[in-house]
Design a protein around this motif. Structure first.
Motif, PDB file in Angstrom:
ATOM      1  N   GLN A   1       0.437   7.420   0.560  1.00  0.00           N
ATOM      2  CA  GLN A   1       1.220   7.272   1.486  1.00  0.00           C
ATOM      3  C   GLN A   1       1.322   8.773   2.009  1.00  0.00           C
ATOM      4  N   ALA A   2       0.815   9.661   0.962  1.00  0.00           N
ATOM      5  CA  ALA A   2       1.086  10.778   1.527  1.00  0.00           C
ATOM      6  C   ALA A   2      -0.248  10.937   2.507  1.00  0.00           C
ATOM      7  N   GLY A   3      -0.781  10.673   2.398  1.00  0.00           N
ATOM      8  CA  GLY A   3      -2.289  11.001   2.978  1.00  0.00           C
ATOM      9  C   GLY A   3      -1.621   9.924   4.476  1.00  0.00           C
ATOM     10  N   THR A   4      -1.126   8.277   4.274  1.00  0.00           N
ATOM     11  CA  THR A   4      -0.803   7.988   5.257  1.00  0.00           C
ATOM     12  C   THR A   4       0.210   8.929   6.469  1.00  0.00           C
ATOM     13  N   ALA A   5       1.002   9.118   5.590  1.00  0.00           N
ATOM     14  CA  ALA A   5       2.012   9.835   6.283  1.00  0.00           C
ATOM     15  C   ALA A   5       1.337  11.230   6.489  1.00  0.00           C
ATOM     16  N   ALA A   6       0.223  11.666   5.936  1.00  0.00           N
ATOM     17  CA  ALA A   6       0.234  13.212   6.817  1.00  0.00           C
ATOM     18  C   ALA A   6      -0.975  12.099   7.950  1.00  0.00           C
ATOM     19  N   HIS A   7      -1.576  11.245   8.454  1.00  0.00           N
ATOM     20  CA  HIS A   7      -2.334  10.081   8.972  1.00  0.00           C
ATOM     21  C   HIS A   7      -1.028  10.005  10.057  1.00  0.00           C
ATOM     22  N   LEU A   8      -0.100  10.016  10.002  1.00  0.00           N
ATOM     23  CA  LEU A   8       0.819   9.525  10.839  1.00  0.00           C
ATOM     24  C   LEU A   8       1.161  10.578  11.427  1.00  0.00           C
ATOM     25  N   ALA A   9       1.984  11.844  10.968  1.00  0.00           N
ATOM     26  CA  ALA A   9       2.658  12.673  11.499  1.00  0.00           C
ATOM     27  C   ALA A   9       1.322  13.567  12.513  1.00  0.00           C
ATOM     28  N   ARG A  10       0.442  12.912  12.794  1.00  0.00           N
ATOM     29  CA  ARG A  10      -0.192  13.944  13.720  1.00  0.00           C
ATOM     30  C   ARG A  10      -0.220  12.215  15.162  1.00  0.00           C
ATOM     31  N   THR A  11      -0.403  11.298  14.494  1.00  0.00           N
ATOM     32  CA  THR A  11      -0.270  10.112  15.986  1.00  0.00           C
ATOM     33  C   THR A  11       0.818   9.044  15.970  1.00  0.00           C
ATOM     34  N   HIS A  12       1.596   8.855  15.036  1.00  0.00           N
ATOM     35  CA  HIS A  12       3.063   8.040  15.179  1.00  0.00           C
ATOM     36  C   HIS A  12       3.900   9.037  14.040  1.00  0.00           C
ATOM     37  N   PRO A  13       4.222  10.296  14.647  1.00  0.00           N
ATOM     38  CA  PRO A  13       5.091  11.037  13.727  1.00  0.00           C
ATOM     39  C   PRO A  13       6.739  10.065  13.861  1.00  0.00           C
ATOM     40  N   GLU A  14       7.378   9.002  14.226  1.00  0.00           N
ATOM     41  CA  GLU A  14       8.287   8.953  14.687  1.00  0.00           C
ATOM     42  C   GLU A  14       8.204   7.472  12.806  1.00  0.00           C
TER      43      GLU A  14
ATOM     44  N   PHE B   1       2.607  -1.379  -1.950  1.00  0.00           N
ATOM     45  CA  PHE B   1       1.468  -1.019  -1.313  1.00  0.00           C
ATOM     46  C   PHE B   1       1.165  -1.768   0.302  1.00  0.00           C
ATOM     47  N   GLY B   2       2.379  -1.950   0.494  1.00  0.00           N
ATOM     48  CA  GLY B   2       1.759  -2.217   2.347  1.00  0.00           C
ATOM     49  C   GLY B   2       2.591  -0.814   3.000  1.00  0.00           C
ATOM     50  N   GLY B   3       2.876   0.492   2.126  1.00  0.00           N
ATOM     51  CA  GLY B   3       2.883   1.506   2.859  1.00  0.00           C
ATOM     52  C   GLY B   3       2.149   1.727   2.674  1.00  0.00           C
ATOM     53  N   THR B   4       0.806   1.796   2.220  1.00  0.00           N
ATOM     54  CA  THR B   4      -0.226   2.573   2.601  1.00  0.00           C
ATOM     55  C   THR B   4      -1.943   1.970   3.373  1.00  0.00           C
ATOM     56  N   GLY B   5      -0.556   0.863   3.859  1.00  0.00           N
ATOM     57  CA  GLY B   5      -1.778   0.046   4.806  1.00  0.00           C
ATOM     58  C   GLY B   5      -3.079  -1.103   4.726  1.00  0.00           C
ATOM     59  N   LEU B   6      -2.411  -0.921   3.358  1.00  0.00           N
ATOM     60  CA  LEU B   6      -2.744  -1.740   2.757  1.00  0.00           C
ATOM     61  C   LEU B   6      -2.276  -3.549   2.319  1.00  0.00           C
ATOM     62  N   THR B   7      -3.020  -4.604   3.169  1.00  0.00           N
ATOM     63  CA  THR B   7      -2.066  -5.899   3.334  1.00  0.00           C
ATOM     64  C   THR B   7      -1.905  -6.678   2.356  1.00  0.00           C
ATOM     65  N   VAL B   8      -1.686  -7.284   1.032  1.00  0.00           N
ATOM     66  CA  VAL B   8      -1.575  -7.615   0.208  1.00  0.00           C
ATOM     67  C   VAL B   8      -0.860  -9.309   0.501  1.00  0.00           C
ATOM     68  N   ARG B   9      -1.378 -10.318   0.163  1.00  0.00           N
ATOM     69  CA  ARG B   9      -1.094 -11.799   0.259  1.00  0.00           C
ATOM     70  C   ARG B   9      -1.167 -12.078  -1.453  1.00  0.00           C
ATOM     71  N   VAL B  10      -0.410 -12.448  -1.749  1.00  0.00           N
ATOM     72  CA  VAL B  10      -0.198 -13.199  -2.616  1.00  0.00           C
ATOM     73  C   VAL B  10       0.105 -14.666  -2.495  1.00  0.00           C
ATOM     74  N   GLY B  11      -0.617 -15.860  -3.724  1.00  0.00           N
ATOM     75  CA  GLY B  11      -0.537 -17.430  -3.562  1.00  0.00           C
ATOM     76  C   GLY B  11      -0.399 -17.783  -4.601  1.00  0.00           C
ATOM     77  N   THR B  12       0.623 -18.978  -5.054  1.00  0.00           N
ATOM     78  CA  THR B  12       0.669 -19.420  -5.938  1.00  0.00           C
ATOM     79  C   THR B  12       0.597 -20.886  -6.159  1.00  0.00           C
ATOM     80  N   GLU B  13      -0.358 -21.438  -7.368  1.00  0.00           N
ATOM     81  CA  GLU B  13      -0.753 -22.769  -7.102  1.00  0.00           C
ATOM     82  C   GLU B  13      -0.339 -23.568  -8.679  1.00  0.00           C
ATOM     83  N   GLY B  14       0.021 -24.446  -8.624  1.00  0.00           N
ATOM     84  CA  GLY B  14       0.543 -25.105  -9.956  1.00  0.00           C
ATOM     85  C   GLY B  14       2.195 -24.864  -9.628  1.00  0.00           C
ATOM     86  N   SER B  15       3.057 -25.479 -11.006  1.00  0.00           N
ATOM     87  CA  SER B  15       4.766 -25.847 -11.037  1.00  0.00           C
ATOM     88  C   SER B  15       4.370 -24.093 -11.734  1.00  0.00           C
ATOM     89  N   PRO B  16       4.934 -22.693 -11.393  1.00  0.00           N
ATOM     90  CA  PRO B  16       5.768 -21.759 -12.125  1.00  0.00           C
ATOM     91  C   PRO B  16       6.138 -22.073 -12.866  1.00  0.00           C
TER      92      PRO B  16
END
Length: 395
Positions: free
Chosen positions: A211-224, A277-292
């Protein structure tokens, strides 16, 4: 606890042996004067004194050489019977004491063998060369009764001592077992705390770093967008502090009122974990099969920690954009698969001295009766698969 006279006897063995030998010497001489009415009286006392002296002197070695002492005292008693003396307890005192000591210090077979040998040695001469022709019960039944008494008493004392030694040995073994079990439990608890701390610290630090690395990168490109990332970073560090405090709570005293009572995390918090993990630029998908279904606390925590560690490894080691977490609820087991699409993956086994994430995941899975496999995917990326048993939950 021993009584005073027993302690005195243990501390003054030579004095007690001397007094005992002197008393039995006097008893031997007095017993040689005991005769049945009408019996011939032998005025020769020197042989009797010699037999009494030899028999009682041998008693000084009864503890070191019990077999030899029984032999000497038995021969002295046999000679006394051959001289015509009546075999009374007074005259048999030395051999009775020797048999008692033999029964205490040796085994049952040896005691029985020497008892019968002593009985025959005493009775046969009295029958063969008794000048006074004493009645046969006094030459057989009487000596047998008096000789069996110390044998029975000594055997009882020996068995009692053996029983007490066995009880003490069992108590010492039980105490050692309790200490070993306590040390084993302490070691297990330390390992559990170490795993928990590793999972908490590694996950949150990796997430905060991303997250800190992402913030440092966005500070230069998308500060908002930086404010949102920094807010997520603050939440990540706060969550890390809370989980660390909850993990080390077991080190507090049981009566500590400040001990945290927060429940352990489980798959119910999986959505919060993946959103972090969404704030780090990593897309996480969760799938479930069967009856929880509800999981036992141990399996639930293990499943959560394995997914957490797998996502942390992806964020730290893999140049991945997306991760898929798949949960399959079978009849008797839960299968969790975490795959990423990265091109640079972590090794399946850590290098010596660092990288204990995969080891920790395997140990967690084994601790609840499951198994874990991790390795490279043929199509690229990395895959972690774990199978955890689904135990029934009591209502």
């Amino acid at each position: 606890m021993s009584i005073p006279w027993q302690r005195y006897a243990d501390d003054h063995v030579r004095t007690v042996d001397t007094m005992t030998a002197a008393l039995l010497f006097a008893a031997f001489l007095f017993g040689s004067e005991v005769q049945v009415p009408g019996a011939h009286r032998d005025d020769s006392v020197l042989p009797t004194i010699a037999l009494a002296a030899a028999s009682c002197t041998a008693l000084f070695w009864q503890r070191s050489h019990p077999r030899t002492v029984v032999t000497v005292t038995a021969l002295a008693a046999a000679c006394a019977g051959a001289l015509g003396h009546l075999l009374t307890p007074l005259l048999l005192g030395p051999v009775m004491l020797a048999l008692f000591r033999l029964a205490i210090d040796t085994d049952r077979r040896t005691t029985r063998l020497f008892f019968f040998a002593t009985l025959f040695a005493v009775v046969i001469p009295a029958f063969a060369v008794d000048p006074n022709d004493h009645p046969w019960p006094l030459k057989t039944l009487g000596p047998a009764a008096w000789l069996v008494l110390p044998v029975a008493t000594g055997s009882t004392v020996r068995m009692k001592e053996a029983y007490l030694e066995a009880v003490q040995a069992r108590a010492e073994y039980a105490e050692r077992s309790r200490e070993d079990e306590a040390r084993h439990r302490v070691a297990e608890e330390r390992m559990r705390i170490a795993r928990e701390l590793h999972d908490v610290v590694a996950h949150h630090l990796a997430l905060a770093n991303a997250q800190a690395g992402t913030a440092a990168h966005l500070a230069r490109t998308h500060p908002e967008q930086v404010q949102r990332i920094l807010t997520d970073l603050a939440g990540t560090t706060s969550s890390a502090l809370r989980e660390m405090k909850s993990t080390v709570a077991v080190l507090r005293q049981g009566d500590d009122p400040d001990a945290p009572l927060a429940p352990s995390p489980g798959l119910a918090q999986l959505a919060d974990l993946t959103d972090a993990f969404g704030g780090t630029g990593l897309t996480v998908r969760v799938g479930t099969e069967g009856s929880p279904r509800p999981l036992t606390p141990g399996v639930d925590l293990t499943a959560y920690r394995i997914v957490q560690e797998a996502l942390t490894n992806v964020a730290k080691h893999a140049a991945a954009k997306g991760v898929c977490v798949h949960l399959h609820y079978g009849d008797d087991q839960l299968t969790i698969t975490v795959t990423d699409d990265g091109t640079s993956v972590a090794p399946a086994e850590p290098a010596p001295g660092h990288g204990f994430g995969l080891i920790g995941m395997r140990e967690r899975a084994r601790s609840v009766g499951g198994a874990l496999h991790a390795g490279h995917r043929p199509a690229g990326g990395f895959e972690v698969t774990t199978r955890l048993p689904l135990y029934p939950i009591a209502p």
